[in-house]
Design a protein around this motif. Structure first.
Motif, PDB file in Angstrom:
ATOM      1  N   GLN A 125       0.818  -1.200   0.000  1.00 56.43           N
ATOM      2  CA  GLN A 125       0.000   0.000   0.000  1.00 56.43           C
ATOM      3  C   GLN A 125       0.859   1.260   0.000  1.00 56.43           C
TER       4      GLN A 125
ATOM      5  N   GLU B 190       1.706   2.676   3.291  1.00 55.68           N
ATOM      6  CA  GLU B 190       2.760   1.937   3.984  1.00 55.68           C
ATOM      7  C   GLU B 190       4.138   2.370   3.481  1.00 55.68           C
TER       8      GLU B 190
ATOM      9  N   LYS C  58       5.137   5.576   5.009  1.00 54.02           N
ATOM     10  CA  LYS C  58       5.537   5.409   6.410  1.00 54.02           C
ATOM     11  C   LYS C  58       6.994   4.964   6.504  1.00 54.02           C
ATOM     12  N   TYR C  59       7.388   4.064   5.617  1.00 51.95           N
ATOM     13  CA  TYR C  59       8.767   3.567   5.632  1.00 51.95           C
ATOM     14  C   TYR C  59       9.742   4.625   5.109  1.00 51.95           C
TER      15      TYR C  59
END
Length: 318
Positions: free
Chosen positions: A87, A90, A93-94
């Motif tokens: 996603q 996601e 976020k990383y």
């Protein structure tokens, strides 16, 4: 007669000849690959070479009588990579975990309970995520942290840098420091084996099936000498000590905070050595005690090599 000529580029530079062949001729058994090297079916710059030869930029490799993986197999592998999707939220976020990058490597401040690789119970880890972020299968991490441990790891953008930094790690030329909060502060103050402020643990670690065993002398060929320096810090001088005490919950009594420097880097080195002294890291379910903590208080906060220094000290810490 099957022939293939390869000119060594920067991605292959420094790689052992046998490793290159194993990677690119996966359909051939190892006995056939090593036999081809000995027979002279593999030549570097027109000459027979040993399997341990390190490839040099612009070396010309001539390979005869070895079958390279078929294009069909290659396309299947590419399709498999293309089907792997994470996603977008996601990925973002990383991306925020990256604190530095250049053309060769990037430094990630890994959060706790983030795996390094996909595996049991995890569809993906840092390795798979950053392969997708950078759209490259050459992304690799040179060091790793346990699932529960937070802190700094080195991501490599190309194989040449991976080989370079891996050798520095083997030579103990990559320096790492950790913070840890442990139970049993009273033990430190009462045990004559410990200095109240500084002490060093030097022993041997042996990887067993489920844990790492600690011994004063080597117990097998796999036993590795392990050295760690510990410095006790004043917990109350931390900028966010109140916040950390809240995270510790009922585990905020009889605790000590350590600044830890790894001299050697073995699997579970800090966790196993401390536990062997009765100093259990808060939240360590493998080597510690059942303290009910859902957080693991171990963090790699500092990392350095060459002229690079990286720290999350100002953001202490979990």
């Amino acid at each position: 007669m099957e022939k293939k000529e390869i000119v060594v580029d920067s991605e292959l530079e420094g790689m052992r000849l046998d490793r290159y062949l194993r990677k690119n001729f996966k359909g051939e058994p190892l006995s056939r690959i090593f036999g081809a090297i000995r027979a002279g079916d593999v030549r570097v710059n027109g000459k027979k070479s040993k399997e341990s030869h390190r490839l040099v930029l612009n070396d010309k490799i001539l390979v005869k009588n070895l079958l390279q993986s078929s294009s069909g197999q290659t396309e299947k592998a590419k399709d498999k990579v293309r089907k792997f999707k994470i996603q977008k939220s996601e990925l973002e976020k990383y991306k925020k975990m990256v604190i530095f990058e250049n053309e060769d490597f990037f430094i990630v401040n890994k959060k706790e309970k983030v795996p390094m690789h996909k595996g049991t119970g995890h569809k993906y880890g840092l390795a798979e995520v950053f392969k997708e972020i950078y759209a490259s299968e050459n992304i690799n991490f040179a060091n790793r942290l346990d699932f529960e441990t937070s802190g700094l790891v080195i991501g490599c953008k190309n194989l040449k840098f991976l080989r370079y930094i891996s050798q520095k790690i083997r030579d103990n030329e990559v320096h790492k420091k950790y913070f840890a909060i442990v139970h049993n502060k009273n033990k430190i103050e009462s045990d004559k084996n410990f200095s109240l402020k500084n002490f060093t643990i030097e022993n041997y670690l042996t990887t067993m099936e489920n844990k790492v065993a600690v011994s004063e002398k080597p117990v097998s060929k796999e036993s590795r000498k392990s050295i760690t320096h510990f410095k006790q810090l004043d917990f109350n001088k931390l900028k966010n000590s109140k916040q950390i005490l809240n995270l510790l919950g009922k585990n905020n009594k009889n605790i000590a905070l350590f600044d830890i420097e790894l001299i050697t880097g073995r699997k579970h080195q800090i966790r196993a050595q401390l536990a062997n002294q009765g100093l259990f890291i808060v939240g360590d379910k493998k080597y510690g005690k059942k303290d009910g903590s859902d957080r693991f208080f171990l963090c790699c906060y500092f990392l350095s090599f060459d002229n690079y220094k990286f720290s999350i000290f100002d953001k202490v810490f979990f």
